[in-house]
Structure formats: C-alpha cells, structure tokens
Motif scaffolding. Sequence first.
Motif: not given
Length: 852
Positions: A200-205, A450-457, A328-342
């Motif tokens: 999930a860290g690929v979504w930081r910011g 963007s992140v590759q998520d294919t059958d090969e990977t 609580n987990t969803a709010l932590a992820f929202a913060g990691a996204l870099g949102l200005a307000r939630v």
Amino acid sequence: MDAQHSPIPPIIADDEAHRPPPTWRVNRFGDRVLDAVNGEAFDRLGARLTLEEVFRDQLLREDTLYLIAGSDSGHLLEHVKRQAPPAGTRYLFVDLPSVHDTLRAAGLFEDLPPHIRCAPADTWAEAAQALSLSDYLYIDGVEVVASLAAQSPDIPDYVSLAWELREAAASLRWRTVAVRGSEAFITCQLDNAADNVVPAGVWRGALAGRTGVLLAGGPSLDDALDWVKAHRERLVVLAVSRISRRLLDVGLEPDFLFSVDPTEMSYEISRDMLRFGESVAFIHQYHVNPRLLAQWPHRSYYLGNVLPWTSKLNPSEPLLGVGPTVTNTALAFAGALGLARVILAGVDLCFTPEGYTHARGSNERAVGPRFDLTPLTVDTNAGQRACTTADFAAAAQTLSQQALYWRSQGLEIYNPATGAARMEGVMHLPLEQIALEGAALARPLAPSPSVQDTDETRLLHAQRVVRAMQRKLDEIKALEGELRHARRVVDKLFQADGSIQNRNLRKRLDKLEASIDVQHRETANLIRQCSTHAFLRAMRTTRDVDSLDAAGVQQALAAYYDTYLEGAERLRTQIERGLDRARLRAQEYAQNTPLSALAPRWLTYREPGRWRRWTNRRNASDLPLSPDEQRALQTLQDACQADLQSTGGAHLARARTHADLRAARVRMEELFSRRDAKALRDLIAGLEQAQDADAARSYQALAQGLLAELEEREDDALAHYDAVLQSEQRSLWPLALLRVANWALRHQHTEHARQALECLASLTPRYLLPYADVLAAIGDLSGAIGEYEKYLTDHPDDIHAMARLARSMAHAGHSDAARVMIEHIERVAPGVVGRRNLHDLIDSPKSAINPE
C-alpha cells in the motif's frame, strides 16, 4: 394496636440499597437456593442436572480465564469443582456483594482448588489479577460467561453484572491487543502471502491536497450519502468494507475499500464488496480474512509485511495499519495519501438515543435497536451523553490521537454528525459549511508512478514466496532436531536420587540453548507467538524453578521443550498450508493449468470467486473453454452466487442477541431505579422500532408505566401496567404487579395490594412472604398463617418469617402454637428478633412484635 388496623409494612424495595439480605430456600431435591438469585430455576430437575444440561459444552476451553457472572447460589461453583480443569484454565466467580457475603457465611468458599476463586463485583479486578489476568488478556483467553441467574431477565442485577463484566473485559482486551502477538494474524499472513503482491506504500502522497470523505458504518452515514453522491467528482471516497451492501444499494462506488480483520465474521459482513467494479482499489491489512482477499478480482494493496519473518519480499518501508478498528486504519491511509482534509461520515462510535449502532443496510440495523446498553458513555458533538462500547471507546481514543498527529501535519479532519462521539483533534462542522476545492478527479485513481500488477508479476511473486517458505521450513526442521536433542539431554540430566548425573550434560544443554538463541532467534520468537497459550502454561511451571527440587526442575524443563517442539510443529503446519496456497497461485498464473484442475482446490479453500480473475485472463486470450472447464466454471459460479446470497451467519446471530427484547426489560428496570426519565424515553423510542412490533408492544407499555411513575402520573402508570397484565407476555407480569403493589401499599389500598401480591405469589413463590405480610396487616390471620407456613417449607431458616408466623398465631389465639414457635426462635437465634421478651406476645396477643 389492633391487627385489623395494622400498618402495611414496606415490604417491596425499589432499589438495591433497601432490599433485605438474600434468603435461602430448599427445594424438593434438597438444594439450598437463594431466592433472589435463582428462585425456582432448579425446581424441575434439581441444581446438578439443570446446570449439567445448560453448561454441558461450556467452561472447558484450555488456557482460558473464565469470568463468570454469578455462581447460581454456589451450585455453578460446585459444578465447576466437579469437572477436571482443562490445561491452563482458571475460573473467577463474580457475585453481587450481598450474595457473595451470604455465600461466604455459608462456607461455600472454603477449600477451593487453586484454579477457582470467588469475588464480589466491586473487587473482581483485583481477584482476576491474582489469577494472571494479564497473561490471559495477552493470549485473548478471557471469556465472560453468564450464570443461569444472569441469563434470566427476572434477575436484572445479574444480567447487568454480566453486561458490565463483558464491557470491562472488552476494554481490557482492546488495551492489550495492540501489543500482543496473534497466531490468527500469522496464520492469515501466511495464507495471504501469495496474494499480498503490491504494498500500500505505493500510494504515499499520490493525492496530495485533495479532499477525502471516510465512510464508516455508524448511523450518521445515512445523513451523508446524498451529499457525498452530489459532490462525488471532487471527493476521494474511502469506505470500510462492512458498508458495501449499503453503498451498492445507493449506487455509490468508493475509490478505496478497507478491511483488516482475519475472522470469518469479518468475511460475512464484507463479502458484498466482491460485487464492486474494477475502479475500486482494495486496501487491507496483511492478515485480512484470506477468503475476502483471494476472491477480490481487482487491484489490491497490502499494509504491513508479506511474511512474518525478515525477508526481501517485505517492503523496505511498509505502510502500517492502525488499530483497533478498520476506521483507524482507513484514516491512517488517508493521511498517507497526502489529503488536505478528511470528512468523517458514519464515524459515530456511540449509540443513537434509540439504541442503534449502525446505518441502514447492516445486520445490526436489520435486527432493530440494541437494548443491552451499559453505563459506558461519551460526550457527543451536540453536547449530549451517549452510550458506547469498549471497542468504540478504544477506537475513539486512538482516532483522537491520530487526528492530533495529522493536524500537526496539515490535515484537517471534520465530523459533521451531531450525534457522533466528540474527539479531540476532530472539528465538528455541518457539511454545507465545509468548503470543497479542486477540479474533478480523473478516475480510476492510480498511484504515481503506476505499479505493474500482471499475471507475470504475480507468478514471479508466488514463486518467490514458495522459495522463502521452503527455506523457512528447512530451518524449522533443523531447529526441531536441536530441540529433540535438548529434550533427550533433559531425560538424562538427573539421577534417581535427584543429583545431577553428568555436569557435562548440563553444559551441553546450555550450549544448545545458546546455539538456538543465536542461529534461530527470529524463528524461535515466531514459534512462541504461534503457541503463546502453551508457552505461558509451561512458563508458569518454570517461574519458580529455583524453589523446585531436582525432579521438579527436570519435569519443568521437559515440559518446556515439549511445548517448544509442539510450537515448532504448529508453525511448520501453518507454513506448509501457506506454501500449498502459494503453489496453487503459481499454477494459476502459469496460464497452462486448466480450470478443471484449479476449481476443486479453490472450493477446498472456500474461494470459488477466483473464477472471475481466471476468466478475465482467459477471455483476453479468446480461447474457448473445454467441456470440463465449462462444468467447473458453472460449479464455481453457483458456489459463489450461493455464498453472496447467504444472509445468515455468526455475525447476524450475534446482532440478534443484542436486540433481544428481554434485555429491554432489564434495562428499563435499571433506568427506573436510577430515575433516568430521559433514557427511558429513548428506550421507548427504540422499542417502537423493534423488529417484532407485536412482541415489543407489551415492553413499551411497561416502560411507559415506569416513565409515568417517575413523572408522577400515577393514573397513566396504572393504565399502562394494566395493559401489560392483559398481554400474553407473562415474563413482564411480575414487574407490572410489583409496581401496582407498591402503588397500593403507598396509598394504603389494601385490597389492591392483596390482589397484586396474590398474583405475584402464584407466579413466583419468592413473593409468598410479602403476600402473607399483607394478609396479616389486613386481618386475614388464617390466610397469613397458611402463607407463612408455605413459605417456611422452602425457607426453614428464615427467622424473621418465623417471628411473623408467631405473631399471626398469637393474634389468631393459637397461643400454644405461637409459644412453640417462639421457643424455637429463641433456641436457634437468641436475641435476633427483637428487644422485647417474645413471651409477652402470648400474654398480650393484640400487641405487635417487631419482626426486624
């Protein structure tokens, strides 16, 4: 004073402080039972058979601390004493203080075995700590059990005690869960390893400066959905998985969907999410329920690590979830996204006044308001007090800490719901006053880059998981060899007389321990996490090793290594299961395995929904299905459809227990004793929305009668009580009759009091004594004598009842019988009944003897 004009005694108390001490009765089986605790519960089969029938398969789990609300007049205590205690299990019986004192005085707590303790409700926590409460909390081994008395709405004090014990245990559990190792988490992590592909860290910011709305399952969700739909294009929508059914009903697909729990119950309430389209991204804990992750056909991103040991497969900087709830987990992820307000919607973390905890579309809402509410409350944004639960309170505390942190990072958090719990760091502002900025978002949302998520990977990832698990299995097998060697050394360490047989063996054992600690430290810790119950049990044996003799030391060391070996085998089994699933994924992504070979394995793991991902890939290749594959596909689709259409399950069953109308009876009695008119009005509003409207009508009438009494509307109260007595809800009659009797006694309406108490005594013999008192007071001495004698048949030790009987006999002119009774009272309890010489009663039969 003439008996015809004797004042009616205040025999029925409204609160615990004025209730008489509990009295014993003896049933036809010879069981001594406290009237106020069990009444006639054992009159049909006797105490032993009744408790064996009710608790036949309970109280037998290993490594458990049972907190038992009530001891059923000591009989449940005896039932547990008769059982062979399960390994590592202890019992704490918690009674009301007055009952505890009575049981102690009767000698029921003498010679208790060390695994059983008893305590009054006001000091149970100290007694629990003496039974290693902290250890049991650490392994999630604390279980609250309701005694027979606590299962009966006729004994509201014990029902409330059970509620309060459950909430206290839940609160302690939530404080412990964050620091506890969990075998369930590790098991699911291993099962999920091959499906935890993209961190999930690929979504930081990735969405810096945008506005998000976090949708949870609280009642205020319903108030926000139209607003969210109206502003959908400019909002990042994050939703917890349990509200998927509701979002599908209103036609709203979130951008991010969240789930964290490993339990089957979590799957039951979240499986509707499998109906969402491909624009929805699934964000989940590494230990999410494997069936949910395996059947999700679209993009998924995991929080935490792939494997529970050091591995190159684990992200270098993992994005971690935050407990105790998915919100609580969803709010932590929202913060990691870099949102200005939630904006929080449905994040209430408390009950509505009617007793609702969740929005429409949930199991909790479907079964009606919740009535088993405890005194645990929070302040709301509207400045009111609202009931809550231990897990909600823990979530609110953590969310407040999160909000304060994210506010320091520039993230504004709003909760527009007036009925939501007020939390520091979360601003309360109506939706229409929250400014939205920014243009419409381009969807589907994607991380950058963007992140590759294919059958090969995915194939490459599964193959790497297979190799990592195989290496760990090889290490565990080597460790098991060293542990077996150590176990053999322990067997040879001492001679028959207890002396050390060979000091070189002791040195060899120390060397083996040092080798294990150096070469297998991480794996050894993992084994302990997977077998925490057994290790704590073994450590209790070895804690006092310095005080043991040689044989005791040898036995403790043997138990320790046996536990170690069992734990290693347990972990090996779990890894082998994860390895099997990883190999299955590798076959699946290799593109040369027919569906007819994959389908039976998917069905074995209860993940028929895998067909979606497989057919998406197969359709892209435009290859026809073979007849075997067509049949396999149909079987999978049928199984998946049946699962998604299922409406039952453990979660719905649990929700129904909370909405049980019998709990409303207990709650209304408690609120009446506290003179809480507002809460009674709220309870009445909840009863008006109960699922079974016909059954709830009588409960409404009873609650309305109690409310009318508090508001001094006596005529209205009597009318409501009469409605209860005209209903078929016989379980409510005693309380209605009790209130009518109290009204009659206060106003000296002797005939009304007599009729009410006669009915009460016919329903339950515990009211024979007050009924006899009223008969004596109105001059029906013959009737009073009969009822006193009937009462004393079951309560042969009640001195005060004997005194009342002697008084009635003397007033009726039965001097000889009265003298015999008085002599018996003097013999068994001299000086207890009164200061005056009881024999004066015979000489002055018109005088009254003070039975107190």
